[in-house]
Design an enzyme around this catalytic site. Structure first.
Site, PDB file in Angstrom:
ATOM      1  N   HIS A   1      31.722 -31.258  -7.824  1.00 20.68           N
ATOM      2  CA  HIS A   1      30.189 -30.739  -7.984  1.00 20.68           C
ATOM      3  C   HIS A   1      29.310 -32.448  -8.279  1.00 20.68           C
ATOM      4  CE1 HIS A   1      29.343 -29.518 -11.433  1.00 20.68           C
ATOM      5  NE2 HIS A   1      30.487 -28.713 -10.845  1.00 20.68           N
TER       6      HIS A   1
ATOM      7  N   HIS B   1      29.815 -33.147 -11.719  1.00 19.23           N
ATOM      8  CA  HIS B   1      31.553 -34.487 -11.801  1.00 19.23           C
ATOM      9  C   HIS B   1      30.905 -35.743 -11.950  1.00 19.23           C
ATOM     10  CE1 HIS B   1      33.300 -29.932 -11.655  1.00 19.23           C
ATOM     11  NE2 HIS B   1      34.161 -30.341 -12.116  1.00 19.23           N
TER      12      HIS B   1
ATOM     13  N   SER C   1      31.908 -25.023 -10.713  1.00 17.54           N
ATOM     14  CA  SER C   1      32.515 -24.720  -9.469  1.00 17.54           C
ATOM     15  C   SER C   1      32.426 -23.170  -9.550  1.00 17.54           C
ATOM     16  CB  SER C   1      33.917 -25.272  -9.678  1.00 17.54           C
ATOM     17  OG  SER C   1      33.565 -26.368  -9.999  1.00 17.54           O
TER      18      SER C   1
END
Ligand code: PAF
Length: 286
Positions: free
Chosen positions: A36, A39, A189
Site C-alpha cells: 500500500h 510501503h 495490509s
C-alpha cells in the site's frame, strides 16, 4: 528501467554483487507484500538515497504463531509489482519458503531480548525472533547500505535497530513516518480484513493517540494518567477491544516514572478479525 523480479538467492546475489562491483550502492525495503502507500513511501525513500533499490516480498512463516493468519495473509503479486515499479524499485525479490528455509525448520534464530518482550511481545512472544531472523537473513542476502522500515511497527523498528547495533551489521536502518488514510487510520495490509462497520470504527486508535498527545501538551506527565485517557477513548467504541496502551521512552520502549524527552504513545486493539496497532510521538521539553 523496468522492474526485474528475482526469486533465487543465488541470482539476486550475483546481480547485486555486479552492481556493487560497478560502485553502485544498494538500498533494501523488506516487506510481506500486499503493498500500500505506506510501503510505497519506503520505496520512494530508498529510491532517493540509493543507486539500486531491492524490495523483498516474503510472507515469513517464522514470525507467525500457530492460529495467526499465515495461511490467509493477503497476497497480490501483480498489483505489488505495479506499485513497486511506480515507486522506483529496480528489483523485486520474491523467494519461496523453500528458497529461504531449504533445510526445514531453522535451527539458528536471532533473539533481541528485553525490547522484544513487552507490548507486542506479550501477545506474540515468538514474533520478534521471527522478524529479526528473517531481516538478518535478508540483509545477508541483499547486502544493503540502507534498510527501510515503517514507524507503524515501532517496536519492530526498535528491535531491528538493536539487532543491527548488537551484531554490527553494516546497514543503516531508516525509519519512515506512518502513512495514514484520510480519516487517520494507519495503513496496514491487514486493514483488508475489516468489515465496513469495523473500518468505520478503526480510526478510534488515532483518536486515542490524539487524546493522549493532547493531555501531554496540556502538561500531563504521568504515564498512567495519559494511558487512562487513551484507554477511555477505546472503551467508548463497542467494536474495538483494547489490547494495550502505553506511554514510553521512544528509545528504550520502557515506561518512565514521569514523561520527559522523546516519548512514544503505543496502542493495540482488536477490531473484528485484525489486531490493529498504531503509535505517535511527542518530544517533551522539561
Ligand atoms: O514489517 C513487515 O512487513 C515484516 O515484519 C518484515 C520486516 C518484512 C519482516 O518479515
Amino acid at each position: 528501467m523496468p522492474i526485474t523480479t528475482i526469486s533465487s538467492i543465488a541470482e539476486l546475489r550475483s546481480t547485486l554483487d555486479a552492481a556493487r562491483a560497478a560502485g553502485r550502492q544498494v538500498g533494501a525495503v523488506p516487506t510481506m507484500g500486499y503493498l500500500h502507500d505506506g510501503h510505497a513511501s519506503l520505496m520512494r525513500a530508498a529510491r532517493a538515497e540509493n543507486d539500486v533499490v531491492v524490495a523483498t516480498i516474503f510472507v515469513n512463516p517464522l514470525q507467525f504463531a500457530e492460529g495467526e493468519d499465515l495461511a490467509d495473509y493477503p497476497r497480490s503479486i501483480e498489483a505489488d509489482t505495479e506499485l513497486a515499479e511506480a515507486a522506483g524499485v529496480d528489483i523485486l525479490f520474491t523467494p519461496s519458503v523453500d528458497e529461504m528455509y531449504p533445510f526445514g525448520p531453522v535451527l539458528t534464530t536471532v533473539t533481541v531480548s528485553d525490547i522484544s518482550s513487552g507490548w507486542e511481545g506479550v501477545t506474540r512472544p515468538t514474533h520478534f525472533a521471527g522478524v529479526a531472523t528473517v531481516v538478518a537473513k535478508l540483509f545477508n542476502i541483499t547486502g544493503p547500505v540502507h534498510g527501510y522500515f515503517g514507524e507503524k511497527d515501532f517496536q519492530q523498528l526498535a528491535v531491528i535497530r538493536r539487532m543491527v547495533d548488537d551484531l554490527s551489521i553494516p546497514v543503516t536502518v531508516v525509519g519512515c513516518p506512518i502513512i495514514r488514510e484520510d480519516d487517520g487510520l494507519a495503513m496496514s495490509s491487514r486493514n483488508v480484513y475489516l468489515t465496513a462497520d469495523q473500518r468505520a470504527a478503526a480510526p478510534v486508535l488515532r483518536a486515542a493517540l490524539d487524546a493522549g498527545l493532547a493531555a501531554i501538551s496540556d502538561g500531563e506527565r504521568s504515564p498512567d494518567a495519559v494511558t487512562a485517557i487513551m484507554a477511555a477513548v477505546i472503551e467508548d467504541e463497542p467494536l474495538a477491544e483494547l489490547d494495550y496502551v502505553a506511554a514510553v521512552d521512544a528509545a528504550t520502549l520502557e515506561t518512565p516514572e514521569h514523561l520527559d524527552g522523546d516519548t512514544r504513545l503505543l496502542i493495540a486493539a482488536q477490531v473484528g478479525k485484525p489486531r490493529l496497532i498504531d503509535n505517535d510521538g511527542i518530544t517533551i521539553q522539561s
